[in-house]
Design an enzyme around this catalytic site. Structure first.
Site, mmCIF file in Angstrom:
data_model
loop_
_atom_site.group_PDB
_atom_site.id
_atom_site.type_symbol
_atom_site.label_atom_id
_atom_site.label_comp_id
_atom_site.label_asym_id
_atom_site.label_seq_id
_atom_site.Cartn_x
_atom_site.Cartn_y
_atom_site.Cartn_z
ATOM 1 N N HIS A 12 0.869 -1.200 0.000
ATOM 2 C CA HIS A 12 0.000 0.000 0.000
ATOM 3 C C HIS A 12 0.895 1.235 0.000
ATOM 4 O O HIS A 12 1.480 1.585 1.017
ATOM 5 C CB HIS A 12 -0.905 0.014 1.246
ATOM 6 C CG HIS A 12 -1.899 1.131 1.258
ATOM 7 N ND1 HIS A 12 -3.230 0.948 1.563
ATOM 8 C CD2 HIS A 12 -1.774 2.469 1.007
ATOM 9 C CE1 HIS A 12 -3.876 2.095 1.507
ATOM 10 N NE2 HIS A 12 -3.009 3.043 1.171
ATOM 11 N N HIS A 14 1.525 5.366 -1.663
ATOM 12 C CA HIS A 14 1.174 6.551 -2.464
ATOM 13 C C HIS A 14 2.458 7.140 -3.034
ATOM 14 O O HIS A 14 3.338 7.544 -2.276
ATOM 15 C CB HIS A 14 0.462 7.600 -1.602
ATOM 16 C CG HIS A 14 -0.823 7.103 -1.038
ATOM 17 N ND1 HIS A 14 -2.030 7.270 -1.669
ATOM 18 C CD2 HIS A 14 -1.098 6.396 0.091
ATOM 19 C CE1 HIS A 14 -2.993 6.700 -0.957
ATOM 20 N NE2 HIS A 14 -2.452 6.157 0.122
ATOM 21 N N LEU A 15 2.532 7.209 -4.365
ATOM 22 C CA LEU A 15 3.751 7.747 -4.995
ATOM 23 C C LEU A 15 3.538 9.136 -5.585
ATOM 24 O O LEU A 15 4.502 9.777 -5.978
ATOM 25 C CB LEU A 15 4.239 6.810 -6.105
ATOM 26 C CG LEU A 15 4.983 5.554 -5.664
ATOM 27 C CD1 LEU A 15 5.306 4.694 -6.895
ATOM 28 C CD2 LEU A 15 6.260 5.892 -4.917
ATOM 29 N N ARG A 16 2.265 9.578 -5.675
ATOM 30 C CA ARG A 16 1.961 10.857 -6.339
ATOM 31 C C ARG A 16 2.423 10.801 -7.802
ATOM 32 O O ARG A 16 2.575 9.730 -8.359
ATOM 33 C CB ARG A 16 2.581 12.052 -5.582
ATOM 34 C CG ARG A 16 2.357 12.042 -4.068
ATOM 35 C CD ARG A 16 0.914 11.863 -3.643
ATOM 36 N NE ARG A 16 0.770 12.032 -2.184
ATOM 37 C CZ ARG A 16 -0.255 11.556 -1.502
ATOM 38 N NH1 ARG A 16 -1.244 10.896 -2.095
ATOM 39 N NH2 ARG A 16 -0.335 11.762 -0.211
ATOM 40 N N ASN A 40 -5.095 7.367 -6.150
ATOM 41 C CA ASN A 40 -5.813 8.611 -5.820
ATOM 42 C C ASN A 40 -5.057 9.853 -6.274
ATOM 43 O O ASN A 40 -4.735 10.736 -5.495
ATOM 44 C CB ASN A 40 -6.153 8.683 -4.317
ATOM 45 C CG ASN A 40 -4.929 8.682 -3.416
ATOM 46 O OD1 ASN A 40 -3.888 8.145 -3.751
ATOM 47 N ND2 ASN A 40 -5.061 9.299 -2.243
ATOM 48 N N LYS A 98 -9.301 -0.080 -5.865
ATOM 49 C CA LYS A 98 -9.329 0.539 -4.546
ATOM 50 C C LYS A 98 -10.657 1.236 -4.311
ATOM 51 O O LYS A 98 -11.072 2.086 -5.099
ATOM 52 C CB LYS A 98 -8.184 1.558 -4.430
ATOM 53 C CG LYS A 98 -8.134 2.326 -3.116
ATOM 54 C CD LYS A 98 -7.631 1.474 -1.963
ATOM 55 C CE LYS A 98 -7.745 2.190 -0.617
ATOM 56 N NZ LYS A 98 -6.696 3.163 -0.371
ATOM 57 N N HIS A 135 -10.580 1.063 1.715
ATOM 58 C CA HIS A 135 -10.377 2.060 2.778
ATOM 59 C C HIS A 135 -11.618 1.977 3.650
ATOM 60 O O HIS A 135 -12.677 2.514 3.301
ATOM 61 C CB HIS A 135 -10.199 3.475 2.201
ATOM 62 C CG HIS A 135 -9.924 4.489 3.266
ATOM 63 N ND1 HIS A 135 -8.717 5.150 3.376
ATOM 64 C CD2 HIS A 135 -10.675 4.930 4.310
ATOM 65 C CE1 HIS A 135 -8.751 5.954 4.442
ATOM 66 N NE2 HIS A 135 -9.943 5.849 5.020
ATOM 67 N N HIS A 173 -4.782 -0.775 5.812
ATOM 68 C CA HIS A 173 -4.337 -0.031 6.996
ATOM 69 C C HIS A 173 -5.261 -0.169 8.203
ATOM 70 O O HIS A 173 -5.874 0.797 8.648
ATOM 71 C CB HIS A 173 -4.080 1.450 6.674
ATOM 72 C CG HIS A 173 -5.080 2.133 5.784
ATOM 73 N ND1 HIS A 173 -6.425 2.101 5.997
ATOM 74 C CD2 HIS A 173 -4.899 2.867 4.659
ATOM 75 C CE1 HIS A 173 -7.031 2.793 5.046
ATOM 76 N NE2 HIS A 173 -6.128 3.259 4.225
ATOM 77 N N LEU A 218 -5.005 9.144 7.934
ATOM 78 C CA LEU A 218 -6.306 8.478 8.020
ATOM 79 C C LEU A 218 -6.152 7.031 7.595
ATOM 80 O O LEU A 218 -5.443 6.780 6.618
ATOM 81 C CB LEU A 218 -7.332 9.195 7.143
ATOM 82 C CG LEU A 218 -7.794 10.543 7.722
ATOM 83 C CD1 LEU A 218 -8.633 11.301 6.701
ATOM 84 C CD2 LEU A 218 -8.579 10.366 9.021
ATOM 85 N N ASP A 246 1.369 2.622 3.490
ATOM 86 C CA ASP A 246 0.516 3.801 3.304
ATOM 87 C C ASP A 246 1.353 5.081 3.361
ATOM 88 O O ASP A 246 0.844 6.131 3.758
ATOM 89 C CB ASP A 246 -0.628 3.837 4.329
ATOM 90 C CG ASP A 246 -1.727 4.812 3.937
ATOM 91 O OD1 ASP A 246 -1.804 5.197 2.758
ATOM 92 O OD2 ASP A 246 -2.505 5.209 4.829
ATOM 93 N N HIS A 250 3.069 14.573 1.553
ATOM 94 C CA HIS A 250 2.418 15.852 1.262
ATOM 95 C C HIS A 250 3.476 16.938 1.418
ATOM 96 O O HIS A 250 4.372 16.803 2.253
ATOM 97 C CB HIS A 250 1.287 16.134 2.265
ATOM 98 C CG HIS A 250 0.090 15.253 2.074
ATOM 99 N ND1 HIS A 250 -0.897 15.520 1.158
ATOM 100 C CD2 HIS A 250 -0.269 14.100 2.680
ATOM 101 C CE1 HIS A 250 -1.835 14.578 1.210
ATOM 102 N NE2 HIS A 250 -1.471 13.691 2.129
ATOM 103 N N ALA A 262 -4.074 14.750 5.553
ATOM 104 C CA ALA A 262 -3.806 13.461 6.191
ATOM 105 C C ALA A 262 -2.747 12.709 5.410
ATOM 106 O O ALA A 262 -2.826 12.625 4.179
ATOM 107 C CB ALA A 262 -5.088 12.644 6.238
HETATM 108 C C1 NCD Z 1 -3.592 9.143 1.987
HETATM 109 C C2 NCD Z 1 -3.100 10.174 0.984
HETATM 110 O O1 NCD Z 1 -2.544 11.207 1.405
HETATM 111 O O2 NCD Z 1 -3.214 9.945 -0.214
HETATM 112 N N1 NCD Z 1 -3.589 9.710 3.298
HETATM 113 C C3 NCD Z 1 -3.584 9.030 4.463
HETATM 114 O O3 NCD Z 1 -3.713 9.650 5.508
HETATM 115 N N2 NCD Z 1 -3.428 7.724 4.510
HETATM 116 C C4 NCD Z 1 -4.927 8.674 1.568
HETATM 117 C C5 NCD Z 1 -5.342 7.393 2.220
HETATM 118 O O4 NCD Z 1 -4.824 6.323 1.895
HETATM 119 O O5 NCD Z 1 -6.207 7.436 3.082
HETATM 120 ZN ZN ZN Z 2 -3.415 5.051 1.541
#
Ligand code: NCD
Ligand code: ZN
Length: 343
Positions: A12, A14-16, A40, A98, A135, A173, A218, A246, A250, A262
């Protein structure tokens, strides 16, 4: 002291995108062989074609010397079609869909408004054996933020599991004892990822002595009894529970402000921090199963053949890392990390 593990994967992540992605992807690629990449983005990745283009951008951003396989996901919307599911499965590059309840978290406004409307496409996913990654938090404003996961179990996961017994699902998560108990009681293909921040910390870390936005993610950090249940699950050697960071970078200014985003950034030291948790629980011998074996088994993928070595040697990550034209502050910035990746 050193430990050698079959190379882990991150189930899990997030790479943006674009420059921001290019500045963080090496952290994951140095440690993990593969990662399930979250969809996302803005706009979200909703088709195999978009996933394939995103995958190419990730591969092009990798440092020369690394081999890293991004495993792509689609973002579930009320409009996902049967054909798209079949295309995704046949592509071989998309490993799951997802589900974000609309408004649950960062970039989730395109998410699902009513899970029952998804039943026809879930039938197709069940037939195609394409995993549903969830989620699991309700967005009902009546429900307290700290209770949103357990209410989601009662309102949605129990019915989903009953109605789709053969649909592979990942409860992403997990953060509560209720989630641990639910996963253990389930039959069939249900996995659960556990982040390192939920193992290392409870909500005191976020609120002690002032509001600490870099601990805000989150699902939100819960009280200590839940943290204890998660550590026990992760170190139990039970194959439902596997590693998913996860890691969610940011820009610093979007975290340190009146309405902070988050997400915790942990990719810079993810496996090292998990090692710390497992060592403290006197369970280093259980780390390889959690980090390297149970994830591929769940996803029906081969286990990795390379290994990585961690050595016990204290170091301090920098206060921040470059993140596109911004900075990202890593979790536990300023604190000492006791394990180091041997390069
Ligand atoms: C994630 C994000 O920033 O993309 N943020 C997080 O708090 N985990 C989104 C997510 O997976 O809930
Ligand atoms: Zn996530």
């Amino acid at each position: 002291m050193q430990i050698t593990l079959i190379q882990p994967d991150d189930w899990h992540l997030h790479l943006r995108d674009d420059d921001a992605m290019a500045s963080v992807v090496a952290h994951s690629a140095e440690r993990f062989a593969r990662a399930i990449v979250m969809p996302n983005l803005r706009p979200p990745i909703t088709t195999t074609q978009m996933a394939s283009a995103y995958r190419e951008r990730i591969l092009n951003a990798l440092p020369e010397s690394t081999t890293f396989t991004p495993l792509m996901t689609l973002y579930m919307t009320d409009r996902l079609s049967h054909d798209e599911i079949v295309t995704a499965k046949q592509s071989g590059i998309v490993k799951g869909v997802k589900l974000y309840p609309a408004g649950a978290t960062t970039n989730s406004d395109a998410g699902v408004t009513d899970i029952r409307k998804l039943y026809p496409v879930l039938e197709t996913m069940q037939r195609e054996k394409l995993p549903l990654l969830i989620h699991a938090e309700v967005t009902d404003p009546q429900v307290d933020i700290f209770d949103r996961e357990q209410v989601f179990i009662d309102r949605h996961l129990i019915p989903l599991k009953q109605d789709f017994p053969d649909l592979p699902m990942v409860f992403e998560h997990i953060t509560t004892k209720q989630a641990v108990d639910f996963v253990r009681a389930c039959e069939g293909r249900l996995g659960a990822t556990i982040t390192v921040q939920h193992l290392l910390y409870n909500r005191n870390a976020m609120l002690q002595g002032g509001i600490r936005p870099h601990y805000y993610c989150l699902p939100i950090l819960k009280r200590e009894t839940h943290q204890t249940a998660l550590i026990e699950a992760a170190t139990s050697g039970e194959p439902h529970f596997f590693l998913g960071t996860d890691s969610a970078p940011h820009p610093q200014h979007a975290k340190e402000c009146a309405c902070g985003c988050a997400g915790c950034y942990t990719a810079h030291a993810a496996i090292e921090l998990y090692a710390e948790v497992f060592e403290q629980a006197d369970a280093l011998d259980k780390l390889e199963g959690f980090a390297s074996l149970f994830g591929p088994d769940f996803y029906d993928l081969p286990r990795n053949s390379k290994t990585i070595t961690l050595q016990k040697m204290a170091w301090q990550p920098p206060e921040s890392y470059q993140f596109g034209k911004d900075k990202v502050v890593p979790l536990g910035s300023g604190e000492t990390i006791n394990w180091q990746l041997v390069r």
